[in-house]
Design a protein around this motif. Sequence first.
Motif, PDB file in Angstrom:
ATOM      1  N   LYS A   1      -6.121  11.314   1.184  1.00 54.86           N
ATOM      2  CA  LYS A   1      -6.432   9.782   2.053  1.00 54.86           C
ATOM      3  C   LYS A   1      -6.722   8.909   0.998  1.00 54.86           C
ATOM      4  O   LYS A   1      -6.440   7.783   1.180  1.00 54.86           O
ATOM      5  N   SER A   2      -7.428   9.095  -0.068  1.00 56.33           N
ATOM      6  CA  SER A   2      -7.768   8.011  -1.061  1.00 56.33           C
ATOM      7  C   SER A   2      -6.486   7.458  -1.521  1.00 56.33           C
ATOM      8  O   SER A   2      -6.751   6.183  -2.379  1.00 56.33           O
TER       9      SER A   2
ATOM     10  N   THR B   1       0.722  -1.078  -0.079  1.00 57.27           N
ATOM     11  CA  THR B   1      -0.005  -0.148   0.038  1.00 57.27           C
ATOM     12  C   THR B   1       0.730   1.238  -0.040  1.00 57.27           C
ATOM     13  O   THR B   1       1.997   1.207   0.463  1.00 57.27           O
ATOM     14  N   PHE B   2       0.240   2.231  -0.505  1.00 55.90           N
ATOM     15  CA  PHE B   2       1.031   3.587  -0.741  1.00 55.90           C
ATOM     16  C   PHE B   2       1.451   4.159   0.571  1.00 55.90           C
ATOM     17  O   PHE B   2       2.424   4.615   0.855  1.00 55.90           O
ATOM     18  N   ALA B   3       0.510   3.960   1.659  1.00 56.87           N
ATOM     19  CA  ALA B   3       0.665   4.122   2.927  1.00 56.87           C
ATOM     20  C   ALA B   3       1.759   3.624   3.730  1.00 56.87           C
ATOM     21  O   ALA B   3       2.774   4.212   4.371  1.00 56.87           O
ATOM     22  N   ASN B   4       2.088   2.476   3.579  1.00 59.62           N
ATOM     23  CA  ASN B   4       3.201   1.733   3.911  1.00 59.62           C
ATOM     24  C   ASN B   4       4.548   2.070   3.251  1.00 59.62           C
ATOM     25  O   ASN B   4       5.606   2.252   3.853  1.00 59.62           O
TER      26      ASN B   4
ATOM     27  N   ILE C   1       2.329  15.483  -1.057  1.00 58.14           N
ATOM     28  CA  ILE C   1       2.040  14.652  -2.127  1.00 58.14           C
ATOM     29  C   ILE C   1       0.256  15.063  -2.079  1.00 58.14           C
ATOM     30  O   ILE C   1      -0.473  14.625  -1.195  1.00 58.14           O
ATOM     31  N   VAL C   2       0.018  15.392  -3.420  1.00 58.41           N
ATOM     32  CA  VAL C   2      -1.287  15.713  -3.515  1.00 58.41           C
ATOM     33  C   VAL C   2      -1.787  14.892  -4.656  1.00 58.41           C
ATOM     34  O   VAL C   2      -0.991  14.358  -5.548  1.00 58.41           O
ATOM     35  N   LYS C   3      -3.233  14.677  -5.109  1.00 58.07           N
ATOM     36  CA  LYS C   3      -3.694  14.046  -6.153  1.00 58.07           C
ATOM     37  C   LYS C   3      -3.788  14.586  -7.337  1.00 58.07           C
ATOM     38  O   LYS C   3      -4.270  16.019  -7.255  1.00 58.07           O
TER      39      LYS C   3
END
Length: 324
Positions: A276-277, A255-258, A318-320
């Motif tokens: 957060k998405s 996952t990107f979070a990890n 980092i932004v979407k």
Amino acid sequence: MQKIFQKYLSNNCTEDEFMSLVELFVKPENRKFVDEYMKEDWKQNSSDGDVPDLSSVLHKVHFEINKREKVIRKSPKILTYLIRVAAVLLVPLAIAFFMKEQKTSTDITMQTISTPLASKTTFKLPDGSIVWLNSGSSISFPSNFEDGLREVKLTGEAYFDVTKSSRPFIVETPLVSVNVLGTAFNVMAYKNELPEVTLERGSVLLHTKSGNEVKLKPKQHAVIDTSLYSIALTNVDTEIFTSWINNQLIFNNETFANVVKRLERWYNIKIEVSDKSLANKRLTATIKYESIGEIIELLEITLPIKYEFNKNERKLVIVKSHNE
């Protein structure tokens, strides 16, 4: 400058001080001073006072910096900055660590070894077992193992290659303990993250503070959920979890979070994901000596993201991307 170097090792330097340190590493004429600072730190923090030959490490630092400087001349200014910083952070302090000794109430001399962020080290314990200590980690152990027990206390991440003996070897972390006789395994126990244990060979027995117990077989990975009082076991390619000792980070459908958490420790930089998405997006990649700037460029190709850099806080935001 030596004071700034010491503040960097303890992760306490300001933005201006950090930039001064970057310039210190980047300029070839400062190589002699960097060498002296690293040797002085080793003398002060090593119990035996031996000074290793740092020339090969410093050569590697400057090689990486020079190689990247040739590539980034047409890059945006901020990316240039990031690549220069990463070249300094990723390699040079792999052998720099803190060691201190203290006496316990039972007159046992304890040693503590700690690694700053973006660095790691390897060393032998009193019984000959080999430890690789990852970035932002700390381990404590007695100067001599006595009373038929070999016990160390770990915060952060470490890989152990334990010397076989009839005496148990125990790794204590805040939430789980690992009991072995002779084996090779990885323990990750960073603060505010679920503890993980990966067994490469041999056998280990896990004990959680909640009373759960499980025995691992080779190539098994355990995740300890302290809120559910459970231990999840999976069969894995252990290289994914141990590659950091060979200067690599391997992500396999992670996952990107990890990924962000590991990149923060690897490069000693704050990364904030505003949307957060993005957290559950999956990535597969292998990193070896790439700079943070190069990594972000690759992420922009792989994921619908853009990034901004907060110089004052040394933080990537980092932004979407709206092009998704």
